[in-house]
Design a protein around this motif. Structure first.
Motif, PDB file in Angstrom:
ATOM      1  N   PRO A   1      16.950   7.974  29.382  1.00  0.00           N
ATOM      2  CA  PRO A   1      18.231   7.401  29.823  1.00  0.00           C
ATOM      3  C   PRO A   1      18.426   7.528  31.325  1.00  0.00           C
ATOM      4  O   PRO A   1      17.954   8.469  31.960  1.00  0.00           O
ATOM      5  CB  PRO A   1      19.273   8.208  29.053  1.00  0.00           C
ATOM      6  CG  PRO A   1      18.575   9.459  28.632  1.00  0.00           C
ATOM      7  CD  PRO A   1      17.149   9.083  28.433  1.00  0.00           C
TER       8      PRO A   1
ATOM      9  N   VAL B   1      24.221  12.088  27.533  1.00  0.00           N
ATOM     10  CA  VAL B   1      23.330  11.387  26.607  1.00  0.00           C
ATOM     11  C   VAL B   1      21.877  11.725  26.936  1.00  0.00           C
ATOM     12  O   VAL B   1      21.456  11.641  28.087  1.00  0.00           O
ATOM     13  CB  VAL B   1      23.551   9.861  26.683  1.00  0.00           C
ATOM     14  CG1 VAL B   1      22.477   9.108  25.891  1.00  0.00           C
ATOM     15  CG2 VAL B   1      24.936   9.507  26.171  1.00  0.00           C
ATOM     16  N   GLY B   2      21.130  12.123  25.916  1.00  0.00           N
ATOM     17  CA  GLY B   2      19.721  12.435  26.096  1.00  0.00           C
ATOM     18  C   GLY B   2      19.449  13.831  26.596  1.00  0.00           C
ATOM     19  O   GLY B   2      18.287  14.213  26.785  1.00  0.00           O
TER      20      GLY B   2
ATOM     21  N   TRP C   1      15.269   3.210  19.316  1.00  0.00           N
ATOM     22  CA  TRP C   1      14.422   3.952  20.243  1.00  0.00           C
ATOM     23  C   TRP C   1      14.831   3.688  21.681  1.00  0.00           C
ATOM     24  O   TRP C   1      15.192   2.562  22.047  1.00  0.00           O
ATOM     25  CB  TRP C   1      12.953   3.538  20.068  1.00  0.00           C
ATOM     26  CG  TRP C   1      12.381   3.858  18.724  1.00  0.00           C
ATOM     27  CD1 TRP C   1      12.325   3.032  17.651  1.00  0.00           C
ATOM     28  CD2 TRP C   1      11.808   5.098  18.320  1.00  0.00           C
ATOM     29  NE1 TRP C   1      11.747   3.675  16.578  1.00  0.00           N
ATOM     30  CE2 TRP C   1      11.411   4.956  16.961  1.00  0.00           C
ATOM     31  CE3 TRP C   1      11.584   6.319  18.944  1.00  0.00           C
ATOM     32  CZ2 TRP C   1      10.818   5.973  16.235  1.00  0.00           C
ATOM     33  CZ3 TRP C   1      10.977   7.337  18.220  1.00  0.00           C
ATOM     34  CH2 TRP C   1      10.607   7.164  16.895  1.00  0.00           C
ATOM     35  N   PHE C   2      14.777   4.744  22.497  1.00  0.00           N
ATOM     36  CA  PHE C   2      14.888   4.553  23.935  1.00  0.00           C
ATOM     37  C   PHE C   2      13.688   3.738  24.411  1.00  0.00           C
ATOM     38  O   PHE C   2      12.549   3.983  23.986  1.00  0.00           O
ATOM     39  CB  PHE C   2      14.872   5.894  24.674  1.00  0.00           C
ATOM     40  CG  PHE C   2      16.176   6.640  24.685  1.00  0.00           C
ATOM     41  CD1 PHE C   2      17.305   6.086  25.264  1.00  0.00           C
ATOM     42  CD2 PHE C   2      16.253   7.920  24.143  1.00  0.00           C
ATOM     43  CE1 PHE C   2      18.506   6.792  25.299  1.00  0.00           C
ATOM     44  CE2 PHE C   2      17.447   8.629  24.171  1.00  0.00           C
ATOM     45  CZ  PHE C   2      18.570   8.064  24.741  1.00  0.00           C
TER      46      PHE C   2
ATOM     47  N   SER D   1      21.708   3.428  29.404  1.00  0.00           N
ATOM     48  CA  SER D   1      20.440   3.655  28.712  1.00  0.00           C
ATOM     49  C   SER D   1      19.824   2.322  28.338  1.00  0.00           C
ATOM     50  O   SER D   1      20.537   1.337  28.067  1.00  0.00           O
ATOM     51  CB  SER D   1      20.659   4.488  27.441  1.00  0.00           C
ATOM     52  OG  SER D   1      21.078   5.799  27.758  1.00  0.00           O
TER      53      SER D   1
ATOM     54  N   SER E   1      17.058   7.348  20.292  1.00  0.00           N
ATOM     55  CA  SER E   1      18.316   7.461  21.015  1.00  0.00           C
ATOM     56  C   SER E   1      19.435   7.796  20.038  1.00  0.00           C
ATOM     57  O   SER E   1      19.269   7.662  18.828  1.00  0.00           O
ATOM     58  CB  SER E   1      18.622   6.132  21.717  1.00  0.00           C
ATOM     59  OG  SER E   1      19.190   5.214  20.787  1.00  0.00           O
TER      60      SER E   1
ATOM     61  N   GLN F   1      19.376   4.425  14.060  1.00  0.00           N
ATOM     62  CA  GLN F   1      19.205   4.858  15.440  1.00  0.00           C
ATOM     63  C   GLN F   1      18.063   4.069  16.060  1.00  0.00           C
ATOM     64  O   GLN F   1      17.023   3.847  15.424  1.00  0.00           O
ATOM     65  CB  GLN F   1      18.869   6.358  15.493  1.00  0.00           C
ATOM     66  CG  GLN F   1      20.069   7.268  15.314  1.00  0.00           C
ATOM     67  CD  GLN F   1      19.673   8.727  15.436  1.00  0.00           C
ATOM     68  OE1 GLN F   1      19.546   9.413  14.439  1.00  0.00           O
ATOM     69  NE2 GLN F   1      19.467   9.181  16.661  1.00  0.00           N
TER      70      GLN F   1
ATOM     71  N   VAL G   1      27.532   5.506  18.594  1.00  0.00           N
ATOM     72  CA  VAL G   1      26.760   6.559  19.253  1.00  0.00           C
ATOM     73  C   VAL G   1      27.027   7.874  18.532  1.00  0.00           C
ATOM     74  O   VAL G   1      28.182   8.229  18.280  1.00  0.00           O
ATOM     75  CB  VAL G   1      27.142   6.733  20.745  1.00  0.00           C
ATOM     76  CG1 VAL G   1      26.071   7.530  21.478  1.00  0.00           C
ATOM     77  CG2 VAL G   1      27.375   5.403  21.423  1.00  0.00           C
TER      78      VAL G   1
ATOM     79  N   LEU H   1      17.412   0.474  25.566  1.00  0.00           N
ATOM     80  CA  LEU H   1      16.939   0.613  24.200  1.00  0.00           C
ATOM     81  C   LEU H   1      16.002  -0.539  23.863  1.00  0.00           C
ATOM     82  O   LEU H   1      16.144  -1.652  24.398  1.00  0.00           O
ATOM     83  CB  LEU H   1      18.110   0.598  23.210  1.00  0.00           C
ATOM     84  CG  LEU H   1      19.334   1.448  23.533  1.00  0.00           C
ATOM     85  CD1 LEU H   1      20.398   1.243  22.464  1.00  0.00           C
ATOM     86  CD2 LEU H   1      18.960   2.916  23.654  1.00  0.00           C
TER      87      LEU H   1
END
Length: 333
Positions: free
Chosen positions: A294, A248-249, A289-290, A299, A279, A287, A318, A301
């Motif tokens: 991560p 992820v990321g 935002w982070f 993660s 994210s 979707q 996801v 958010l």
């Protein structure tokens, strides 16, 4: 709590059966397109395939009875598994001369990919002609690009190169990145290696879910995370399963080819530079935002106050790249 890949097994296998035919060689390599190579090999055999392709020699399963094509070209310094069912890919004249006599060999011809392959002008080289008598020739391999030139360009190139190669030694032509329905346009006895289109061709059969591990209310300006960034507004911080250990990321360089795609990539890069990154996690259809980059297995958010947060233990969607994601659990529903 895990990052889970849910597979609608009936729908997925319906797609496999409707896609596969005896001219298709299933590819099981890397992380097994997110599903795992062991499962893909079992599904290949269930379809009726008796030849499969893997990426590297380390991916050749021990004691596998069916034929296995190794897509990475043979090199004299590689550790090669024993077995008469292994079909090697050879892409250089020097290697064609060096490979042990009697080896089963696909000779790769260089295409516009410019990755591996013996050049078309070298097809009548004395080294190649002599080597044909000391190996077990399995055919010619052609690997084409994706995108830019499109299907028609690949077909034209396949027709040209297969004619040139078969004029030297007649045999099967193994291709990649050509639609199955276009194989007859290339000629007779053409085999298609297929990975993504087979295993991931019906994305609706595959659903990825992450688990909400923690929910914290925050006010505008408060600091959060390892890097103590300030949040942009009131809302909630969600801690969800899925981090860099899962893929992820992590992103490959952009494949942007059009002006629009480049503009999107530039805009995204500007946001990243400002510390804002979308994210792959989706909540209420968007979707999110982070809050910061991560972590290894989770993660963080940011969810604005206008959106009701999910509860701890709930699952959220996801959107991931299957070829770079490792799942904690695969559920065949």
């Amino acid at each position: 709590m895990p990052l889970i890949l849910h597979i609608d097994s009936d729908r997925w296998r319906d797609h496999l059966r409707s896609t596969w035919n005896p001219d298709i060689v299933p590819v099981a390599k890397g992380n097994g397109y997110g599903v795992g190579n062991t499962r893909l090999l079992a599904e290949s055999r269930a379809l009726g395939a008796r030849t499969v392709a893997v990426g590297t020699y380390t991916e050749v399963p021990p004691d596998f009875k069916d034929d296995v094509v190794v897509l990475t070209p043979w090199r004299p310094f590689l550790e090669i598994p024993q077995g008469k069912n292994v079909i090697h890919t050879v892409s250089r004249l020097a290697d064609l001369v060096s490979i042990p006599a009697g080896s089963r060999v696909l000779i790769e011809v260089q295409t516009s990919m410019r990755r591996h392959g013996i050049g078309a002008r070298e097809l009548r080289h004395t080294m190649l002609l002599n080597a044909l008598d000391r190996i077990k020739f399995e055919g010619w391999s052609l690997h084409f690009p994706m995108g830019a030139g499109g299907t028609s360009a690949n077909i034209r190139e396949a027709q040209e190169l297969s004619r040139a190669a078969r004029a030297v030694r007649n045999g099967p032509v193994w291709v990649s990145h050509v639609p199955a329905q276009k194989l007859a346009d290339i000629g007779e006895n053409v085999k298609l290696r297929m990975g993504t289109g087979l295993w991931l061709g019906d994305r609706g059969a595959l659903t990825v879910r992450a688990t909400v591990l923690d929910v914290h209310s925050v006010r505008r300006g408060e600091r959060v995370g390892y890097r103590q960034r300030r949040v942009a507004g009131d809302g909630h911080i969600l801690v969800v399963s899925g981090g860099t250990a899962h893929g992820v990321g992590l992103e490959a360089p952009t494949a942007a080819a059009t002006v629009r795609q480049r503009a999107i990539a530039m805009a995204k890069g500007s946001l990243d530079a400002a510390g804002m990154a979308l994210s792959p996690f989706t909540i209420e259809g968007k979707q999110r935002w982070f809050a910061e980059p991560p972590h290894m297995q989770a993660s963080m958010l940011f969810l604005p106050s206008s959106v009701a947060p999910p509860a701890v233990g709930d699952e959220v969607g996801v959107d991931v790249r299957f070829t770079t994601t490792v799942f904690d659990k695969i559920s065949m529903d």
